[in-house]
Design a protein around this motif. Structure first.
Motif, PDB file in Angstrom:
ATOM      1  N   VAL A 264       0.843  -1.193   0.000  1.00 36.82           N
ATOM      2  CA  VAL A 264       0.000   0.000   0.000  1.00 36.82           C
ATOM      3  C   VAL A 264       0.881   1.246   0.000  1.00 36.82           C
ATOM      4  O   VAL A 264       1.804   1.364   0.806  1.00 36.82           O
ATOM      5  N   GLY A 265       0.602   2.152  -0.906  1.00 32.65           N
ATOM      6  CA  GLY A 265       1.351   3.397  -0.983  1.00 32.65           C
ATOM      7  C   GLY A 265       1.856   3.687  -2.380  1.00 32.65           C
ATOM      8  O   GLY A 265       1.606   2.924  -3.326  1.00 32.65           O
ATOM      9  N   ASN A 266       2.540   4.767  -2.514  1.00 29.94           N
ATOM     10  CA  ASN A 266       3.104   5.148  -3.810  1.00 29.94           C
ATOM     11  C   ASN A 266       4.180   4.151  -4.204  1.00 29.94           C
ATOM     12  O   ASN A 266       5.144   3.936  -3.461  1.00 29.94           O
ATOM     13  N   PRO A 267       4.053   3.495  -5.368  1.00 33.54           N
ATOM     14  CA  PRO A 267       5.038   2.466  -5.747  1.00 33.54           C
ATOM     15  C   PRO A 267       6.453   3.005  -5.888  1.00 33.54           C
ATOM     16  O   PRO A 267       7.417   2.240  -5.786  1.00 33.54           O
ATOM     17  N   LYS A 268       6.598   4.309  -6.096  1.00 33.98           N
ATOM     18  CA  LYS A 268       7.931   4.891  -6.260  1.00 33.98           C
ATOM     19  C   LYS A 268       8.651   5.102  -4.932  1.00 33.98           C
ATOM     20  O   LYS A 268       9.850   5.354  -4.915  1.00 33.98           O
ATOM     21  N   THR A 269       7.879   5.017  -3.831  1.00 37.33           N
ATOM     22  CA  THR A 269       8.493   5.254  -2.526  1.00 37.33           C
ATOM     23  C   THR A 269       8.339   4.070  -1.571  1.00 37.33           C
ATOM     24  O   THR A 269       8.613   4.194  -0.384  1.00 37.33           O
ATOM     25  N   LEU A 270       7.871   2.933  -2.074  1.00 38.60           N
ATOM     26  CA  LEU A 270       7.724   1.758  -1.216  1.00 38.60           C
ATOM     27  C   LEU A 270       9.081   1.317  -0.681  1.00 38.60           C
ATOM     28  O   LEU A 270      10.066   1.251  -1.422  1.00 38.60           O
ATOM     29  N   ARG A 271       9.127   1.008   0.605  1.00 40.88           N
ATOM     30  CA  ARG A 271      10.372   0.563   1.217  1.00 40.88           C
ATOM     31  C   ARG A 271      10.715  -0.848   0.741  1.00 40.88           C
ATOM     32  O   ARG A 271       9.836  -1.705   0.582  1.00 40.88           O
ATOM     33  N   LEU A 272      11.982  -1.089   0.567  1.00 44.52           N
ATOM     34  CA  LEU A 272      12.445  -2.371   0.056  1.00 44.52           C
ATOM     35  C   LEU A 272      12.056  -3.513   0.997  1.00 44.52           C
ATOM     36  O   LEU A 272      11.662  -4.604   0.541  1.00 44.52           O
ATOM     37  N   GLY A 273      12.126  -3.281   2.298  1.00 44.90           N
ATOM     38  CA  GLY A 273      11.788  -4.333   3.256  1.00 44.90           C
ATOM     39  C   GLY A 273      10.352  -4.804   3.104  1.00 44.90           C
ATOM     40  O   GLY A 273      10.055  -6.003   3.215  1.00 44.90           O
ATOM     41  N   ARG A 274       9.431  -3.859   2.848  1.00 44.26           N
ATOM     42  CA  ARG A 274       8.029  -4.227   2.673  1.00 44.26           C
ATOM     43  C   ARG A 274       7.846  -5.014   1.380  1.00 44.26           C
ATOM     44  O   ARG A 274       7.057  -5.968   1.330  1.00 44.26           O
ATOM     45  N   CYS A 275       8.561  -4.636   0.347  1.00 46.18           N
ATOM     46  CA  CYS A 275       8.465  -5.366  -0.921  1.00 46.18           C
ATOM     47  C   CYS A 275       8.982  -6.791  -0.760  1.00 46.18           C
ATOM     48  O   CYS A 275       8.387  -7.747  -1.280  1.00 46.18           O
ATOM     49  N   LYS A 276      10.082  -6.938  -0.027  1.00 42.53           N
ATOM     50  CA  LYS A 276      10.618  -8.285   0.207  1.00 42.53           C
ATOM     51  C   LYS A 276       9.631  -9.139   0.997  1.00 42.53           C
ATOM     52  O   LYS A 276       9.442 -10.332   0.701  1.00 42.53           O
ATOM     53  N   LEU A 277       8.999  -8.531   2.008  1.00 46.62           N
ATOM     54  CA  LEU A 277       8.038  -9.284   2.808  1.00 46.62           C
ATOM     55  C   LEU A 277       6.845  -9.722   1.958  1.00 46.62           C
ATOM     56  O   LEU A 277       6.363 -10.854   2.088  1.00 46.62           O
ATOM     57  N   ALA A 278       6.397  -8.837   1.071  1.00 47.57           N
ATOM     58  CA  ALA A 278       5.285  -9.186   0.183  1.00 47.57           C
ATOM     59  C   ALA A 278       5.647 -10.364  -0.702  1.00 47.57           C
ATOM     60  O   ALA A 278       4.863 -11.318  -0.853  1.00 47.57           O
ATOM     61  N   ILE A 279       6.831 -10.337  -1.282  1.00 49.21           N
ATOM     62  CA  ILE A 279       7.275 -11.444  -2.141  1.00 49.21           C
ATOM     63  C   ILE A 279       7.425 -12.727  -1.327  1.00 49.21           C
ATOM     64  O   ILE A 279       7.066 -13.816  -1.780  1.00 49.21           O
TER      65      ILE A 279
ATOM     66  N   TYR B 121       5.995  -6.373 -11.642  1.00 53.73           N
ATOM     67  CA  TYR B 121       5.574  -4.982 -11.463  1.00 53.73           C
ATOM     68  C   TYR B 121       6.562  -4.230 -10.576  1.00 53.73           C
ATOM     69  O   TYR B 121       6.975  -3.096 -10.900  1.00 53.73           O
ATOM     70  N   LEU B 122       6.938  -4.825  -9.453  1.00 59.01           N
ATOM     71  CA  LEU B 122       7.879  -4.161  -8.552  1.00 59.01           C
ATOM     72  C   LEU B 122       9.244  -3.963  -9.215  1.00 59.01           C
ATOM     73  O   LEU B 122       9.919  -2.950  -8.984  1.00 59.01           O
ATOM     74  N   PHE B 123       9.647  -4.913 -10.032  1.00 65.78           N
ATOM     75  CA  PHE B 123      10.918  -4.786 -10.745  1.00 65.78           C
ATOM     76  C   PHE B 123      10.859  -3.643 -11.758  1.00 65.78           C
ATOM     77  O   PHE B 123      11.780  -2.817 -11.848  1.00 65.78           O
ATOM     78  N   LEU B 124       9.752  -3.578 -12.514  1.00 65.09           N
ATOM     79  CA  LEU B 124       9.613  -2.525 -13.529  1.00 65.09           C
ATOM     80  C   LEU B 124       9.485  -1.144 -12.899  1.00 65.09           C
ATOM     81  O   LEU B 124       9.887  -0.146 -13.495  1.00 65.09           O
ATOM     82  N   MET B 125       8.933  -1.105 -11.688  1.00 67.19           N
ATOM     83  CA  MET B 125       8.824   0.179 -10.982  1.00 67.19           C
ATOM     84  C   MET B 125      10.112   0.517 -10.237  1.00 67.19           C
ATOM     85  O   MET B 125      10.181   1.507  -9.515  1.00 67.19           O
ATOM     86  N   ARG B 126      11.118  -0.339 -10.391  1.00 65.88           N
ATOM     87  CA  ARG B 126      12.438  -0.124  -9.805  1.00 65.88           C
ATOM     88  C   ARG B 126      12.421  -0.088  -8.275  1.00 65.88           C
ATOM     89  O   ARG B 126      13.218   0.605  -7.646  1.00 65.88           O
ATOM     90  N   ARG B 127      11.496  -0.874  -7.688  1.00 68.89           N
ATOM     91  CA  ARG B 127      11.476  -0.989  -6.239  1.00 68.89           C
ATOM     92  C   ARG B 127      12.299  -2.185  -5.767  1.00 68.89           C
ATOM     93  O   ARG B 127      12.651  -2.293  -4.596  1.00 68.89           O
TER      94      ARG B 127
END
Length: 556
Positions: free
Chosen positions: A163-178, A202-208
């Motif tokens: 949840v949030g702007n994909p350009k500012t998502l924290r890496l830790g949250r992205c890892k937890l989601a995966i 999607y996260l890769f293309l958004m460079r998160r």
């Protein structure tokens, strides 16, 4: 958090429990996890002569299903509920087990609501809560022990991290989601590999996330999934096993899932999605507005693009069911909430926003009414569970029916498919002493072999039968009750008799069919004879052996 927000958060788990109370019985799709949980609670996990003890007691050795499923869910349910059941009594075990699963899924949806509130404010979170709480299917299925619903809460928690702007998502949250999506895929539902891939892409293309971060999150979770799942499942199945690999081979590589039916490629988009959202404005107004408005577009894309791409790719699979895509409902509802909030906060700026706000409020109220009606109708689809409950009420100590200490019962396929479970068969576990007030024990048989069912010796074993077709019973039997089920909606005009009238010898209508009949009888005098409501049709007969017919011994 204000009182309104607290009530909205509590509404989701409360409604899940309401759906469980109104429709407490289950269907065959839920049976593996429910029966497995029962067996773990009753028989435990032997450490010696494991194969002999498991194969003699556990239900999955007699009814393994098309593919082996994981015991991870049943182990967790049994382990957590065991002390609660010990306090309140085993007769409530099925309710408690299902309630735990339902509350876990409800908690995951509340966590998603909290994430929406943290990122977008309370108004958006409130819209998510009311849109989610007025959708029938997710609330109804949340407590059902389907493999999909064990995965549902995990995928919902995964999207709460995004949840949030994909350009500012924290890496830790992205890892937890995966990591969460990987665990749900490896342990519970292999088709979630598609959702894992679309979300990761999607996260890769958004460079998160870079390749290294993706691999790290995936591998840690994947290895953890295997080292927990494989030993547990190999123990219970008594062979080396990774269940979801077997399911993938069976359903995808072999294409065997098509044996359960084939739907057109567009089924999920034209039928399933509109049905599961209940509120048509979620798809037609909320989501489009969230993607249109510059203030919410980027955030909504995180929810919409991976989930819709998952549905599109999964549509290639010929066999389709709405429950296979339940995972997309919470994130898409969150996106719709952003669009609804955008419209509602601008209701004073133009006529269009004002009309849109009115339509949204009206749709929420209408969806709640529709969902309530769907719950009532859906509760009429479990004649097997009703028949078993009514049989127990008919055969009571001291009643004329209680002629023997052990009552033998044959349950047919429809009964077992629509609510007869091990929890219902044994409200007191065999290893525990029965209450002194209960002088009757029940022994159940589920034989399906056609050649056996043609034998008089077979039928002479039983005191009672639960049968869809009484003509299959050989010998002398009398009907002591009829369980009806939902057969559509009927419209009765003044002077018309209700359809599905009892045939001679059917016995009295019992269960919810009797309730519908009573309500119809109360309503029609008030409406001048008109009635619009559920049409009840005969489903299962409760048959009792006529006195004098010899009864042979039967082993469970």
């Amino acid at each position: 958090m204000g009182a309104i927000d607290t009530l909205l958060s509590l509404a989701i788990p409360a409604l899940v429990i309401v759906h469980l109370i109104v429709a407490p019985y289950t269907k065959v799709e839920e049976s593996f996890n429910l029966q497995a949980t029962h067996d773990i609670l009753v028989y435990g996990t032997p450490t010696s002569d494991v194969y002999a003890k498991l194969s003699a007691r556990y239900d999955h050795f007699d009814f393994p299903g098309a593919v082996p499923r994981t015991f991870m869910g049943p182990v967790l349910l049994a382990g957590i509920t065991q002390p609660i059941i010990g306090v309140v009594g085993f007769e409530y075990a099925q309710f408690i087990v299902r309630a735990l699963l339902g509350l876990f899924n409800a908690w995951a949806m509340v966590i998603l609501k909290s994430s929406v509130e943290s990122e977008f404010g309370r108004p958006a979170a409130r819209w998510y809560a009311v849109l989610q709480a007025t959708q029938f299917h997710v609330l109804f299925y949340a407590s059902r022990t389907l493999p999909n619903m064990f995965a549902f809460g995990i995928t919902t928690l995964a999207f709460s991290q995004l949840v949030g702007n994909p350009k500012t998502l924290r890496l830790g949250r992205c890892k937890l989601a995966i990591g969460l999506l990987t665990f749900a895929t490896a342990v519970f539902r292999s088709e979630l590999a598609i959702l894992l891939c679309t979300t990761t892409a999607y996260l890769f293309l958004m460079r998160r996330m870079g390749v290294e971060s993706i691999l790290e999150a995936f591998l840690i979770s994947f290895v953890f999934s295997l080292i927990t799942s494989i030993p547990i499942d190999s123990y219970f199945w008594q062979k080396p096993l990774w269940p979801e690999l077997s399911a993938f081979v069976f359903n995808v590589l072999q294409g065997s899932s098509s044996e359960w039916g084939v739907s057109p490629w567009h089924y999920y988009f034209t039928n399933a999605l509109p049905k599961v959202f209940t509120n048509p404005l979620v798809l037609s107004l909320g989501i489009p507005m969230s993607l249109y408005a510059p203030a919410t577009r980027a955030q909504a894309q995180t929810f919409i693009l991976p989930t819709l791409l998952f549905v599109a790719i999964y549509s290639v699979q010929p066999h389709k069911e709405a429950r296979f895509i339940f995972y997309v409902v919470p994130p898409m509802t969150a996106a719709a909430a952003l669009g609804a909030n955008y419209i509602f906060t601008r209701r004073g700026k133009s006529v269009l926003y004002s009309l849109g706000s009115i339509a949204l409020v009206a749709s929420v109220l209408a969806s709640f009414v529709i969902s309530t009606g769907m719950l009532g109708l859906s509760s009429l689809n479990y004649p097997g569970g009703e028949a078993l409950a009514e049989l127990r009420s008919l055969v009571q100590p001291g009643s004329s029916s209680a002629d023997v200490q052990a009552v033998t019962v044959h349950t047919d396929v429809l009964s077992c498919m629509t609510g007869v479970t091990l929890f219902g068969q044994h409200p007191y576990p065999p290893v525990d002493p029965k209450p002194t007030t209960d002088a009757i024990s029940f022994v159940f048989d589920k034989t399906e072999e056609p050649s056996t069912l043609r034998s008089l010796d077979f039928w002479s074993k039983f005191d009672y039968l639960l049968l869809e077709d009484p003509a299959k019973a050989i010998g002398s039997w009398e009907s002591v009750g009829l369980i009806q089920g939902f057969g559509g909606v009927e419209i009765l005009k003044p002077g018309m008799d209700a359809d599905g009238a009892l045939e001679t010898g059917e016995g009295q209508i019992l269960g919810r069919g009797a309730t519908v009949k009573k309500i119809r009888g109360m309503i029609r005098p008030l409406t001048g004879g008109w009635w619009i409501g559920p049409k009840m049709e005969p489903r299962i007969r409760i048959l009792k052996r006529v006195r004098g017919l010899p009864r042979k011994e039967v082993k469970e």
